[in-house]
Design a protein around this motif. Structure first.
Motif, short mmCIF file in Angstrom:
data_model
loop_
_atom_site.label_atom_id
_atom_site.label_comp_id
_atom_site.label_asym_id
_atom_site.label_seq_id
_atom_site.Cartn_x
_atom_site.Cartn_y
_atom_site.Cartn_z
N VAL A 22 8.91 34.48 28.40
CA VAL A 22 9.78 33.85 29.41
C VAL A 22 10.53 34.94 30.16
O VAL A 22 10.56 34.96 31.40
CB VAL A 22 10.77 32.87 28.73
CG1 VAL A 22 11.70 32.27 29.78
CG2 VAL A 22 10.01 31.77 28.00
N ALA A 23 11.15 35.85 29.41
CA ALA A 23 11.93 36.92 30.04
C ALA A 23 11.03 37.79 30.91
O ALA A 23 11.41 38.16 32.03
CB ALA A 23 12.60 37.77 28.95
N PHE A 24 9.85 38.09 30.41
CA PHE A 24 8.92 38.94 31.15
C PHE A 24 8.50 38.27 32.46
O PHE A 24 8.51 38.87 33.54
CB PHE A 24 7.70 39.23 30.28
CG PHE A 24 6.75 40.21 30.87
CD1 PHE A 24 6.99 41.57 30.82
CD2 PHE A 24 5.59 39.77 31.50
CE1 PHE A 24 6.11 42.47 31.39
CE2 PHE A 24 4.71 40.66 32.06
CZ PHE A 24 4.96 42.02 32.01
N PHE A 25 8.15 36.99 32.35
CA PHE A 25 7.71 36.22 33.52
C PHE A 25 8.83 36.17 34.56
O PHE A 25 8.61 36.40 35.75
CB PHE A 25 7.33 34.80 33.06
CG PHE A 25 6.53 34.02 34.05
CD1 PHE A 25 5.17 33.80 33.84
CD2 PHE A 25 7.11 33.49 35.18
CE1 PHE A 25 4.43 33.07 34.75
CE2 PHE A 25 6.38 32.75 36.10
CZ PHE A 25 5.03 32.55 35.88
N LEU A 26 10.04 35.86 34.09
CA LEU A 26 11.17 35.75 35.01
C LEU A 26 11.49 37.10 35.66
O LEU A 26 11.86 37.17 36.83
CB LEU A 26 12.40 35.21 34.28
CG LEU A 26 12.32 33.73 33.89
CD1 LEU A 26 13.54 33.32 33.07
CD2 LEU A 26 12.21 32.85 35.14
N LEU A 27 11.30 38.17 34.89
CA LEU A 27 11.56 39.51 35.43
C LEU A 27 10.59 39.82 36.57
O LEU A 27 11.00 40.31 37.63
CB LEU A 27 11.40 40.54 34.30
CG LEU A 27 11.95 41.93 34.58
CD1 LEU A 27 13.46 41.87 34.76
CD2 LEU A 27 11.62 42.87 33.44
N VAL A 28 9.33 39.53 36.33
CA VAL A 28 8.32 39.76 37.38
C VAL A 28 8.66 38.91 38.61
O VAL A 28 8.63 39.39 39.76
CB VAL A 28 6.90 39.42 36.87
CG1 VAL A 28 5.88 39.47 38.01
CG2 VAL A 28 6.51 40.40 35.77
N PRO A 33 10.63 39.26 44.95
CA PRO A 33 11.42 39.08 46.17
C PRO A 33 12.14 40.36 46.58
O PRO A 33 12.29 40.64 47.77
CB PRO A 33 12.43 37.98 45.78
CG PRO A 33 11.74 37.23 44.70
CD PRO A 33 10.96 38.25 43.95
N PHE A 34 12.59 41.15 45.60
CA PHE A 34 13.22 42.42 45.94
C PHE A 34 12.21 43.37 46.58
O PHE A 34 12.54 44.13 47.48
CB PHE A 34 13.80 43.07 44.67
CG PHE A 34 15.10 42.45 44.24
CD1 PHE A 34 16.25 42.59 45.03
CD2 PHE A 34 15.19 41.73 43.07
CE1 PHE A 34 17.45 42.01 44.63
CE2 PHE A 34 16.37 41.15 42.68
CZ PHE A 34 17.51 41.28 43.46
N VAL A 50 1.57 35.44 42.39
CA VAL A 50 2.47 36.26 41.56
C VAL A 50 2.65 35.61 40.19
O VAL A 50 2.62 36.30 39.16
CB VAL A 50 3.84 36.42 42.26
CG1 VAL A 50 4.85 37.06 41.32
CG2 VAL A 50 3.69 37.24 43.54
N ALA A 51 2.80 34.29 40.19
CA ALA A 51 2.98 33.58 38.92
C ALA A 51 1.75 33.77 38.03
O ALA A 51 1.87 33.96 36.81
CB ALA A 51 3.22 32.09 39.19
N LEU A 111 10.91 27.62 35.95
CA LEU A 111 12.20 28.24 36.23
C LEU A 111 12.13 29.20 37.42
O LEU A 111 13.10 29.35 38.17
CB LEU A 111 12.70 29.00 34.99
CG LEU A 111 13.01 28.15 33.75
CD1 LEU A 111 13.34 29.03 32.56
CD2 LEU A 111 14.17 27.18 34.04
N SER A 112 10.99 29.85 37.57
CA SER A 112 10.88 30.88 38.61
C SER A 112 10.41 30.31 39.95
O SER A 112 10.31 31.06 40.92
CB SER A 112 9.92 31.97 38.16
OG SER A 112 8.64 31.44 37.99
N ALA A 113 10.12 29.02 39.98
CA ALA A 113 9.59 28.43 41.22
C ALA A 113 10.53 28.64 42.39
O ALA A 113 10.10 28.97 43.51
CB ALA A 113 9.33 26.94 40.99
#
Lengths: 211, 188
Positions: A22-28, A33-34, A50-51, A111-113
């Motif tokens: 989860v943390a890895f996915f959210l980090l990517v 966007p940055f 990207v997902a 969560l990252s959508a």
């Protein structure tokens, strides 16, 4: 079989292993966007891809502890002595790995959508694609882990082996986000092929490694 | 009743032949001591007997379930000892034998200690307890005396005697002496 799957899950989730994908996915998802700037239209266009790339990398994350530790510690030997086939062991590991990372990745995708500008219909397609495609990624991960078990620097080699072989999953998975039923069917076919062949390849690799 | 039969078995490591035309038959209550210095093929023989390696030539017949003690303990380091053993005992349908096996090896007091906290000798005794708990008729023990003190070695020898008296057969590969009354001896 169930006892071995439960063991795989326990190992996968121990020491924060459940949160890691989860943390890895959210980090990517946060980094992209940055990296490309706040262009919402561009983010929305590439967000699904990207997902999928993040899902692939999350599947690759624990690859060094999928097979090699059990080979080194004699667990595989003990299972074989008890009548387990190498392919059966690999199948249990595949199911355990899938249960260990796929639900977490699917949760993280939701969560990252917002970060990636993925709208609701596309998110539904992404989640369906992940549900179909991640078993194939899990099977490919275990097969790769078995192939590189015992090699020095196996983790790095595993990446080189697995990433090209996982490209069809990523291509069809990302392609399915445009609403193409054909891409989703190809994703399912690829995943099915990997699920059927992965444990056989992994079993053969473990058997060869033993001798 | 024949439990483990080697019929003109040859074993090799890579292209190097370690032993050839080895034949023996172990029945209920029998024991075989395979001895020899390091590197002559004792572990290879045990692995062939366990079905982990195919023989180069000849055939191996097993007449029952096998319990294997190898160099690796095969116990999850994060788990308490009783749970680590319980995983294997569960697969063997012998979960109720774990406590007795721990007691037989004198490590009943360590039941709740994580495996990673055990010393080398304690871990070896735990691996032997796994074999004892399995209740398999055929025991294959590769260098079982490694890391054991004198008292633990006596416990091991007592466990082997109990297994033999219960109708099992035991094959021990060791480069140090292990007391096996009336055992046949193969020197590699």
């Amino acid at each position: 079989m169930i006892a071995l799957i439960v063991r795989e899950l326990r190992i996968a989730w121990s020491g924060g292993g459940l949160l890691l994908p989860v943390a890895f996915f959210l980090l990517v998802a946060t980094l992209f966007p940055f990296a490309i700037g706040p262009d919402a239209a561009l983010l929305a266009r590439i967000g699904g891809g990207v997902a999928w790339a993040a899902a692939l990398l999350a599947a690759l994350l624990p690859i060094e502890r999928l097979v090699a530790p059990d080979v080194d510690s004699g667990v595989v030997d003990q299972l074989v002595v008890r009548g387990w086939s190498d392919s059966g062991i690999a199948l249990a590991k595949t199911i355990g790995h899938w249960l260990g990372f796929a639900p977490a990745v699917m949760l993280a995708a939701g969560l990252s959508a917002a970060l990636l500008g993925i709208d609701a219909p596309t998110l539904l397609l992404l989640e369906a694609g992940l549900l179909i495609g991640t078993p194939g990624l899990a099977a490919l991960s275990v097969a790769t882990a078995a192939l590189v078990a015992g090699l020095r620097g196996g983790g790095a080699v595993a990446g080189l082996v697995m990433l090209p072989l996982a490209l069809p999953i990523v291509i069809f998975g990302a392609g399915a986000l445009d609403g193409g039923a054909g891409a989703m069917k190809l994703l399912a076919a690829t995943s099915l092929l990997l699920c059927a062949g992965g444990p056989i390849v992994a079993g053969a690799a473990m058997r060869i490694g033993r001798s | 009743m024949s439990l483990l039969t080697f019929d003109r078995v040859s074993g090799a490591r890579g292209r190097r032949t370690l032993f050839a035309d080895l034949s023996f038959d172990l029945g209920t209550g029998d024991a075989l001591l395979v001895q020899g210095p390091n590197g002559v093929g004792k572990s290879t023989l045990v692995r062939i007997a366990a079905g982990l390696l195919p023989p180069v030539d000849g055939s191996v017949t097993r007449g029952g379930a096998v319990a294997l003690l190898s160099e690796a303990a095969a116990l999850d380091p994060q788990l308490p000892l009783t749970k680590a053993l319980g995983f294997w005992a569960g697969l063997d349908g012998a979960r109720d034998r774990v406590d007795a096996a721990l007691a037989a090896m004198g490590i009943g007091s360590l039941a709740e200690v994580p495996v990673r906290m055990l010393s080398t000798g304690q871990r070896r005794r735990a691996a032997i307890a796994r074999v004892v708990a399995a209740d398999a008729p055929i025991w294959l023990l590769d260098e079982p005396a490694n890391g054991l003190d004198a008292a633990s070695l006596e416990r091991l020898e007592a466990a082997i005697a109990t297994r033999r008296a219960g109708g099992g057969a035991v094959l021990v590969a060791s480069h140090v002496p292990v007391a096996l009354p009336d055992a046949r001896v193969v020197t590699l």
